[in-house]
Scaffold this motif. Structure first.
Motif, short mmCIF file in Angstrom:
data_model
loop_
_atom_site.label_atom_id
_atom_site.label_comp_id
_atom_site.label_asym_id
_atom_site.label_seq_id
_atom_site.Cartn_x
_atom_site.Cartn_y
_atom_site.Cartn_z
N UNK A 84 0.83 -1.20 0.00
CA UNK A 84 0.00 0.00 0.00
C UNK A 84 0.87 1.26 0.00
N UNK A 85 1.87 1.27 0.86
CA UNK A 85 2.74 2.44 0.95
C UNK A 85 3.50 2.66 -0.36
N UNK A 86 3.93 1.59 -1.00
CA UNK A 86 4.65 1.73 -2.27
C UNK A 86 3.74 2.26 -3.37
N UNK A 87 2.44 2.07 -3.24
CA UNK A 87 1.53 2.59 -4.26
C UNK A 87 1.52 4.12 -4.26
N UNK A 88 1.79 4.75 -3.13
CA UNK A 88 1.83 6.22 -3.08
C UNK A 88 3.23 6.76 -2.86
N UNK A 91 9.08 5.64 -5.08
CA UNK A 91 10.51 5.94 -5.21
C UNK A 91 11.25 5.87 -3.87
N UNK A 92 10.64 5.27 -2.88
CA UNK A 92 11.26 5.15 -1.56
C UNK A 92 12.11 3.88 -1.50
N UNK A 93 13.41 4.07 -1.48
CA UNK A 93 14.32 2.93 -1.39
C UNK A 93 14.13 2.15 -0.11
N UNK A 94 13.91 2.84 0.99
CA UNK A 94 13.76 2.16 2.28
C UNK A 94 12.48 1.34 2.31
N UNK A 95 11.41 1.80 1.68
CA UNK A 95 10.19 0.99 1.59
C UNK A 95 10.42 -0.26 0.76
N UNK A 99 10.10 -3.99 2.16
CA UNK A 99 9.22 -4.90 1.41
C UNK A 99 10.00 -6.15 1.01
N UNK A 100 11.24 -5.97 0.58
CA UNK A 100 12.08 -7.09 0.19
C UNK A 100 12.33 -8.02 1.38
N UNK A 101 12.57 -7.46 2.54
CA UNK A 101 12.78 -8.28 3.74
C UNK A 101 11.53 -9.12 4.01
#
Length: 136
Positions: A84-88, A91-95, A99-101
């Motif tokens: 959800x956070x990545x949808x808005x 471009x956040x590398x930390x997100x 998410x990858x973790x």
């Protein structure tokens, strides 16, 4: 002129309310993070969820709540939160890194590798990527 005054007053009141919400979110986030560090997950949950309800589009709140989900082994909840956070905030590398973790913990290793690569392209750094590769 009267309408202008009403509009300005309304804007001022909404700005004050937003400032109050931000201060409340900050306080809950700080408390939640303190409880997380002490491994008091039940207390952390209450504060982190309140921070999220108060300011759902703040990256720091999303990251903290996601960390709480992973601490409670609620990987699917963390994945949904990060998606959800990545949808808005795409471009956040930390997100992407967090998410990858979560993907890695869920056993989705190829997707995790892609998310780690995206995080790296966006400037995030992680020591978790090697751990994910070793879990295979």
């Amino acid at each position: 002129m009267r309408w202008l005054l009403i509009i300005l007053m309304s804007w001022g009141l909404s700005a004050c309310a937003a400032t109050g919400r931000s201060a409340a979110a900050d306080a809950h986030l700080r408390a939640g993070m303190a409880y997380l560090k002490q491994n008091q997950l039940d207390h952390a949950e209450r504060h982190l969820k309140q921070a999220f309800l108060t300011a759902p589009r703040r990256i720091d709140t999303v990251l903290a709540l996601g960390h709480w989900y992973l601490s409670k082994e609620r990987v699917n909840s963390a994945l949904l939160l990060y998606q959800e956070a990545l949808s808005w905030q795409p471009m956040s590398g930390v997100l992407h890194n967090n998410y990858a973790v979560a993907l890695c913990l869920s056993g989705q290793h190829q997707a995790a590798e892609r998310a780690f690569a995206q995080a790296k392209r966006l400037g995030a750094q992680s020591g978790q990527q090697n751990n994910c590769a070793q879990r295979r």
